[in-house]
Scaffold this motif. Structure first.
Motif, mmCIF file in Angstrom:
data_model
loop_
_atom_site.group_PDB
_atom_site.id
_atom_site.type_symbol
_atom_site.label_atom_id
_atom_site.label_comp_id
_atom_site.label_asym_id
_atom_site.label_seq_id
_atom_site.Cartn_x
_atom_site.Cartn_y
_atom_site.Cartn_z
ATOM 1 N N GLY A 187 -1.912 2.263 -5.290
ATOM 2 C CA GLY A 187 -1.282 3.583 -5.274
ATOM 3 C C GLY A 187 -2.078 4.580 -6.088
ATOM 4 N N ASP A 188 -1.753 5.868 -5.911
ATOM 5 C CA ASP A 188 -2.552 6.925 -6.551
ATOM 6 C C ASP A 188 -1.770 7.765 -7.549
ATOM 7 O OD1 ASP A 188 -1.118 8.071 -4.197
ATOM 8 O OD2 ASP A 188 -1.952 9.926 -5.025
ATOM 9 N N ASP A 189 -0.437 7.769 -7.447
ATOM 10 C CA ASP A 189 0.334 8.866 -8.047
ATOM 11 C C ASP A 189 1.157 8.365 -9.229
ATOM 12 O OD1 ASP A 189 1.423 11.381 -8.313
ATOM 13 O OD2 ASP A 189 2.077 11.523 -6.228
ATOM 14 N N TRP A 190 1.820 9.312 -9.917
ATOM 15 C CA TRP A 190 2.687 8.908 -11.036
ATOM 16 C C TRP A 190 3.840 8.053 -10.534
ATOM 17 C CZ3 TRP A 190 0.212 9.220 -15.249
ATOM 18 C CH2 TRP A 190 -0.686 10.262 -15.485
ATOM 19 N N THR A 191 4.310 8.313 -9.296
ATOM 20 C CA THR A 191 5.434 7.528 -8.757
ATOM 21 C C THR A 191 5.014 6.086 -8.457
ATOM 22 O OG1 THR A 191 4.982 8.188 -6.479
ATOM 23 C CG2 THR A 191 6.522 9.554 -7.710
ATOM 24 N N ASP A 192 3.724 5.811 -8.517
ATOM 25 C CA ASP A 192 3.267 4.429 -8.312
ATOM 26 C C ASP A 192 3.216 3.641 -9.618
ATOM 27 O OD1 ASP A 192 2.685 4.583 -5.442
ATOM 28 O OD2 ASP A 192 1.178 6.039 -6.063
ATOM 29 N N GLU A 193 3.328 4.344 -10.739
ATOM 30 C CA GLU A 193 3.173 3.646 -12.021
ATOM 31 C C GLU A 193 4.274 2.605 -12.257
ATOM 32 O OE1 GLU A 193 0.746 3.673 -14.337
ATOM 33 O OE2 GLU A 193 -0.477 4.975 -13.078
ATOM 34 N N LEU A 223 0.818 -1.207 0.000
ATOM 35 C CA LEU A 223 0.000 0.000 0.000
ATOM 36 C C LEU A 223 0.849 1.253 0.000
ATOM 37 C CD1 LEU A 223 -2.394 -1.117 2.888
ATOM 38 C CD2 LEU A 223 -2.954 -1.099 0.451
ATOM 39 N N ASP A 224 0.551 2.173 -0.909
ATOM 40 C CA ASP A 224 1.089 3.521 -0.816
ATOM 41 C C ASP A 224 0.347 4.229 0.326
ATOM 42 O OD1 ASP A 224 2.225 6.076 -1.652
ATOM 43 O OD2 ASP A 224 0.225 6.499 -2.454
ATOM 44 N N PHE A 225 0.897 5.332 0.813
ATOM 45 C CA PHE A 225 0.253 6.020 1.940
ATOM 46 C C PHE A 225 -0.514 7.275 1.486
ATOM 47 C CE2 PHE A 225 0.407 8.974 5.598
ATOM 48 C CZ PHE A 225 -0.423 8.255 6.442
ATOM 49 N N ASP A 226 0.230 8.345 1.117
ATOM 50 C CA ASP A 226 -0.433 9.623 0.793
ATOM 51 C C ASP A 226 -1.274 9.508 -0.471
ATOM 52 O OD1 ASP A 226 0.855 11.980 2.548
ATOM 53 O OD2 ASP A 226 2.362 10.439 2.157
ATOM 54 N N GLY A 227 -2.510 9.964 -0.390
ATOM 55 C CA GLY A 227 -3.378 9.936 -1.566
ATOM 56 C C GLY A 227 -4.030 8.583 -1.779
ATOM 57 N N THR A 228 -3.514 7.561 -1.109
ATOM 58 C CA THR A 228 -4.078 6.211 -1.253
ATOM 59 C C THR A 228 -4.829 5.840 0.028
ATOM 60 O OG1 THR A 228 -2.330 5.583 -2.777
ATOM 61 C CG2 THR A 228 -3.519 3.790 -1.688
ATOM 62 N N LEU A 229 -4.109 5.745 1.153
ATOM 63 C CA LEU A 229 -4.766 5.437 2.433
ATOM 64 C C LEU A 229 -5.268 6.706 3.113
ATOM 65 C CD1 LEU A 229 -2.319 2.804 3.966
ATOM 66 C CD2 LEU A 229 -4.527 2.394 2.853
HETATM 67 MG MG LIG Z 1 0.578 8.497 -3.050
#
Ligand SMILES: [Mg+2]
Length: 262
Positions: free
Chosen positions: A209-215, A27-33
């Motif tokens: 995840g939510d962000d471009w860094t999760d791609e 799990l990603d944290f910011d924007g996800t959880l």
């Molecule tokens: Mg995030």
């Protein structure tokens, strides 16, 4: 919809999970959880998601792993789970095992030199609240600022540093609400690959995840492992599944936890 990412279908999800008695949730944290906040040390996990997450964390079969661009020190302060699950910080460069032991990756002297120079410049050139010093980079935040002001900040950073980044072993990474100049050797995909290799092929992984860094983390998963975009709006992504937080996220986590009860 006929192209990924697909919206949540609970029966489909159960069919994907059922054949795999061993699973690992990343799990990603910011924007996800947790939804974004202007004060980045005042973010809280969605109230509807926290009890489900606590339940997963209290069962050794479903305990999650959290992978974030934040430092481990930040994550330890912000994640209200006891005991803390395994944490990866600074885009895969820091690792805190669930037992508290650390396994961080070493930085280069070129990076440390660059970090020092950029930090000195930022201390005089930019407002203090816009600058975040991390163990593995410096993040510049413009969430909450006017678009004109954000663009001016971005331009100053680019003008000053874009030609030096390679010599500093650094890269510029965009994230939602800013950029980070950071050690080039860390990505969330590194963390996913280590976990994937440690887990073995019989373990089904899911990364949310939510962000471009999760791609790149999405791309590091092999099917049938699940790449899941968590975001209010759908967007182009390498993920197969799209969850609207917090309701669909809570539903996904609840279904993920069902097998932990048997
Ligand atoms: Mg995030």
């Amino acid at each position: 919809m006929s192209t990924p990412p697909y919206q949540l279908n609970t029966e489909w999800l159960r069919r994907q999970l059922d054949p795999f008695p061993a699973r690992k949730l990343l799990l990603d944290f910011d924007g996800t959880l947790a939804p974004f906040a202007v004060d980045r040390m005042s973010v809280n996990i969605y109230p509807d998601v926290l009890p489900v997450l606590e339940r997963l964390n209290n069962n050794p079969r479903t305990r999650p792993t959290i992978i974030s661009g934040r430092t481990i020190a930040d994550l330890e302060r912000l994640i209200p789970l006891t005991p803390l699950p395994e944490l990866w910080g600074s885009h895969g460069l820091e690792r805190r095992h669930a037992d508290g032991s650390r396994a961080d990756r070493p930085l280069t002297s070129a990076f440390l030199t660059g970090f020092h120079e950029i930090a000195q410049w930022a201390g005089t050139a930019l407002p203090a609240e816009a600058v975040e010093h991390k163990a593995t980079g410096i993040a510049f935040h413009w969430r909450g600022r006017e678009a004109v002001e954000a663009a001016a900040m971005r331009e100053r950073i680019d003008t000053e540093w874009s030609h030096h980044l390679e010599a500093f072993d650094m890269v510029c990474h965009e994230f939602d609400g800013g950029v980070e100049l950071r050690f080039e050797k860390g990505t969330k995909a590194d963390a996913v690959r280590v976990i994937r290799d440690e887990s073995g092929p019989e373990v089904l992984l899911a990364y949310l995840g939510d962000d471009w860094t999760d791609e790149d983390a999405f791309a590091a998963l092999n099917p049938p492992s699940l790449a899941v975009l968590v975001r209010p709006e759908r967007r182009p992504t390498a993920a197969q599944l799209w969850l609207k937080p917090p309701e669909e996220l809570a539903t996904f986590l609840t279904i993920w936890g069902e097998f932990g009860d048997v």
